[in-house]
Motif scaffolding. Structure first.
Motif, PDB file in Angstrom:
ATOM      1  N   GLY A  17      -0.151   0.642   5.026  1.00  0.00           N
ATOM      2  CA  GLY A  17       0.763   1.490   4.297  1.00  0.00           C
ATOM      3  C   GLY A  17       1.780   2.103   5.245  1.00  0.00           C
ATOM      4  O   GLY A  17       1.737   1.872   6.451  1.00  0.00           O
TER       5      GLY A  17
ATOM      6  N   TYR B 285      -5.701  -2.391   4.382  1.00  0.00           N
ATOM      7  CA  TYR B 285      -6.345  -3.330   3.449  1.00  0.00           C
ATOM      8  C   TYR B 285      -6.562  -4.615   4.224  1.00  0.00           C
ATOM      9  O   TYR B 285      -5.598  -5.241   4.663  1.00  0.00           O
ATOM     10  CB  TYR B 285      -5.393  -3.521   2.267  1.00  0.00           C
TER      11      TYR B 285
ATOM     12  N   CYS C 296      -3.239   3.929   5.458  1.00  0.00           N
ATOM     13  CA  CYS C 296      -4.161   3.143   4.648  1.00  0.00           C
ATOM     14  C   CYS C 296      -4.108   1.689   5.118  1.00  0.00           C
ATOM     15  O   CYS C 296      -3.034   1.179   5.475  1.00  0.00           O
ATOM     16  CB  CYS C 296      -3.725   3.243   3.193  1.00  0.00           C
TER      17      CYS C 296
ATOM     18  N   LEU D   1       0.845  -1.190   0.000  1.00  0.00           N
ATOM     19  CA  LEU D   1       0.000   0.000   0.000  1.00  0.00           C
ATOM     20  C   LEU D   1       0.882   1.242   0.000  1.00  0.00           C
ATOM     21  O   LEU D   1       1.818   1.344   0.792  1.00  0.00           O
ATOM     22  CB  LEU D   1      -0.896   0.020   1.235  1.00  0.00           C
TER      23      LEU D   1
ATOM     24  N   CYS E 261      -4.558   6.169  -1.701  1.00  0.00           N
ATOM     25  CA  CYS E 261      -3.793   4.969  -1.395  1.00  0.00           C
ATOM     26  C   CYS E 261      -3.997   3.969  -2.525  1.00  0.00           C
ATOM     27  O   CYS E 261      -5.132   3.697  -2.918  1.00  0.00           O
ATOM     28  CB  CYS E 261      -4.253   4.378  -0.071  1.00  0.00           C
TER      29      CYS E 261
ATOM     30  N   MET F 167     -11.203  -1.671   2.641  1.00  0.00           N
ATOM     31  CA  MET F 167     -10.137  -0.671   2.684  1.00  0.00           C
ATOM     32  C   MET F 167     -10.533   0.424   3.674  1.00  0.00           C
ATOM     33  O   MET F 167     -11.706   0.811   3.752  1.00  0.00           O
ATOM     34  CB  MET F 167      -9.859  -0.105   1.300  1.00  0.00           C
TER      35      MET F 167
ATOM     36  N   ALA G 118      -3.198   0.081  -3.827  1.00  0.00           N
ATOM     37  CA  ALA G 118      -2.810  -1.272  -3.437  1.00  0.00           C
ATOM     38  C   ALA G 118      -2.236  -2.013  -4.644  1.00  0.00           C
ATOM     39  O   ALA G 118      -2.715  -1.859  -5.772  1.00  0.00           O
ATOM     40  CB  ALA G 118      -4.004  -2.028  -2.889  1.00  0.00           C
TER      41      ALA G 118
END
Length: 118
Positions: free
Chosen positions: A109, A98, A96, A4, A22, A34, A24
């Motif tokens: 991230g 995920y 960020c 990320l 952001c 997310m 991915a």
């Protein structure tokens, strides 16, 4: 693995706006959530907003409702956070996230600094 990369942070005056993005990449799993989190100095990381794959479920922390808007573009594997009416207390590193439920795994991230100051 999922990587990320966030962008869009910076310095803004109170009442101003910023847009974080952001992207991915890597082993993308289509069914994911997310999110944006933030962590201010001396405080725990907190959820800002989250969005499911097709945007059917969107959640905001109470203090962000009406000021922040989360959105995503699945074709680009991106999630964005539009932040309006920023306050000094919004100053933090924004991360960020995920999340893949099937793997019970959350990726992060590196974070982007947002500073709200006059």
């Amino acid at each position: 693995q999922v990587q990320l990369v966030e962008s869009g942070g910076g310095l803004v005056q109170p009442g101003g706006s910023l847009r974080l993005s952001c992207t991915a990449s890597g082993s993308i799993i289509s069914d994911n959530i997310m999110s944006w989190y933030r962590q201010a100095p001396g405080k725990e990381r907190e959820l800002v907003a989250s969005i499911t794959r097709f945007g059917r479920r969107i959640n905001y922390a109470d203090s962000m409702k009406g000021r922040f808007t989360i959105s995503r573009d699945n074709s680009e594997n991106t999630v964005s956070l539009q932040m309006n009416s920023l306050k000094p207390e919004d100053t933090a590193v924004y991360y960020c996230s995920y999340y893949v439920a099937a793997q019970a795994t959350r990726y992060w991230g590196q974070g982007t600094q947002v500073t709200v100051s006059s």
